[in-house]
Design a protein around this motif. Sequence first.
Motif, short mmCIF file in Angstrom:
data_model
loop_
_atom_site.label_atom_id
_atom_site.label_comp_id
_atom_site.label_asym_id
_atom_site.label_seq_id
_atom_site.Cartn_x
_atom_site.Cartn_y
_atom_site.Cartn_z
N ARG A 1 0.81 -1.22 0.00
CA ARG A 1 0.00 0.00 0.00
C ARG A 1 0.84 1.26 0.00
O ARG A 1 0.36 2.33 -0.35
CB ARG A 1 -0.94 0.00 1.20
CG ARG A 1 -2.07 -0.98 1.03
CD ARG A 1 -3.04 -0.91 2.17
NE ARG A 1 -4.16 -1.80 1.89
CZ ARG A 1 -4.87 -2.41 2.81
NH1 ARG A 1 -4.59 -2.23 4.09
NH2 ARG A 1 -5.86 -3.21 2.48
N ASP B 1 1.50 4.95 -6.78
CA ASP B 1 0.80 4.54 -8.00
C ASP B 1 1.22 5.46 -9.14
O ASP B 1 0.94 6.65 -9.14
CB ASP B 1 -0.71 4.59 -7.80
CG ASP B 1 -1.48 3.83 -8.85
OD1 ASP B 1 -0.88 3.51 -9.90
OD2 ASP B 1 -2.66 3.55 -8.63
N ARG C 1 0.36 5.05 -12.35
CA ARG C 1 -0.57 4.99 -13.47
C ARG C 1 -1.38 6.28 -13.60
O ARG C 1 -1.58 7.00 -12.63
CB ARG C 1 -1.54 3.81 -13.30
CG ARG C 1 -0.83 2.48 -13.17
CD ARG C 1 -1.77 1.38 -12.80
NE ARG C 1 -2.30 1.60 -11.45
CZ ARG C 1 -3.26 0.88 -10.89
NH1 ARG C 1 -3.79 -0.13 -11.55
NH2 ARG C 1 -3.67 1.14 -9.67
N THR C 2 -1.87 6.54 -14.82
CA THR C 2 -2.74 7.69 -15.02
C THR C 2 -4.11 7.39 -14.42
O THR C 2 -4.43 6.23 -14.11
CB THR C 2 -2.90 7.99 -16.52
OG1 THR C 2 -3.53 6.87 -17.15
CG2 THR C 2 -1.56 8.28 -17.18
N THR C 3 -4.91 8.39 -14.28
CA THR C 3 -6.24 8.20 -13.70
C THR C 3 -7.09 7.23 -14.51
O THR C 3 -7.86 6.46 -13.97
CB THR C 3 -6.96 9.56 -13.60
OG1 THR C 3 -6.12 10.48 -12.90
CG2 THR C 3 -8.27 9.44 -12.84
N ASP C 4 -6.93 7.25 -15.83
CA ASP C 4 -7.70 6.35 -16.71
C ASP C 4 -7.33 4.89 -16.50
O ASP C 4 -8.13 4.00 -16.75
CB ASP C 4 -7.47 6.71 -18.18
CG ASP C 4 -8.04 8.07 -18.53
OD1 ASP C 4 -8.93 8.54 -17.80
OD2 ASP C 4 -7.60 8.65 -19.54
N GLY C 5 -6.10 4.62 -16.05
CA GLY C 5 -5.65 3.24 -15.90
C GLY C 5 -5.84 2.66 -14.52
O GLY C 5 -5.29 1.61 -14.21
N ARG C 6 -6.62 3.30 -13.69
CA ARG C 6 -6.78 2.85 -12.30
C ARG C 6 -8.14 2.20 -12.06
O ARG C 6 -9.02 2.76 -11.44
CB ARG C 6 -6.62 4.03 -11.35
CG ARG C 6 -5.24 4.61 -11.36
CD ARG C 6 -5.10 5.70 -10.36
NE ARG C 6 -3.82 6.35 -10.49
CZ ARG C 6 -3.37 7.28 -9.69
NH1 ARG C 6 -4.11 7.69 -8.70
NH2 ARG C 6 -2.19 7.81 -9.89
N ARG C 7 -8.29 1.00 -12.55
CA ARG C 7 -9.54 0.27 -12.31
C ARG C 7 -9.49 -0.41 -10.95
O ARG C 7 -10.49 -0.48 -10.24
CB ARG C 7 -9.77 -0.77 -13.40
CG ARG C 7 -11.02 -1.60 -13.16
CD ARG C 7 -11.29 -2.54 -14.29
NE ARG C 7 -11.78 -1.78 -15.44
CZ ARG C 7 -12.06 -2.32 -16.61
NH1 ARG C 7 -11.86 -3.58 -16.81
NH2 ARG C 7 -12.51 -1.58 -17.58
N HIS C 8 -8.33 -0.93 -10.58
CA HIS C 8 -8.13 -1.61 -9.30
C HIS C 8 -6.98 -0.96 -8.56
O HIS C 8 -6.06 -0.43 -9.19
CB HIS C 8 -7.83 -3.09 -9.53
CG HIS C 8 -8.87 -3.79 -10.33
ND1 HIS C 8 -10.13 -4.06 -9.85
CD2 HIS C 8 -8.86 -4.26 -11.60
CE1 HIS C 8 -10.84 -4.68 -10.77
NE2 HIS C 8 -10.09 -4.80 -11.86
N PRO C 9 -6.99 -1.01 -7.24
CA PRO C 9 -5.87 -0.43 -6.49
C PRO C 9 -4.56 -1.13 -6.84
O PRO C 9 -4.52 -2.35 -7.03
CB PRO C 9 -6.24 -0.69 -5.02
CG PRO C 9 -7.66 -1.10 -5.01
CD PRO C 9 -8.02 -1.58 -6.37
N LEU C 10 -3.49 -0.35 -6.92
CA LEU C 10 -2.20 -0.90 -7.32
C LEU C 10 -1.72 -1.97 -6.35
O LEU C 10 -1.18 -2.99 -6.77
CB LEU C 10 -1.16 0.22 -7.42
CG LEU C 10 0.23 -0.22 -7.86
CD1 LEU C 10 0.20 -0.84 -9.25
CD2 LEU C 10 1.21 0.94 -7.80
#
Length: 50
Positions: free
Chosen positions: A10, A14, A16-25
Motif C-alpha cells: 500500500r 501509483d 498509473r494515469t487516472t484512466d488506468g486505475r480500475r483496481h488499487p495498485l
Amino acid sequence: MGASLMEHLRQVEDFRTTDGRRHPLWLVLLFVIMGTMSGYVGYRAWGDES
C-alpha cells in the motif's frame, strides 16, 4: 512486529494515469506476487487455469 506485505504494498506510489486505475495498485501487485509464487509466468497463464 514488522509490517505485513499488504501494508508494504500500500506504500508503493501509483504511477498509473487516472484512466488506468480500475483496481488499487497494491491489489494488482499482490495478485502478481501470488501468481508468481504459484509458478505462473505471465498474465496469460493466470487466465488459462480452469
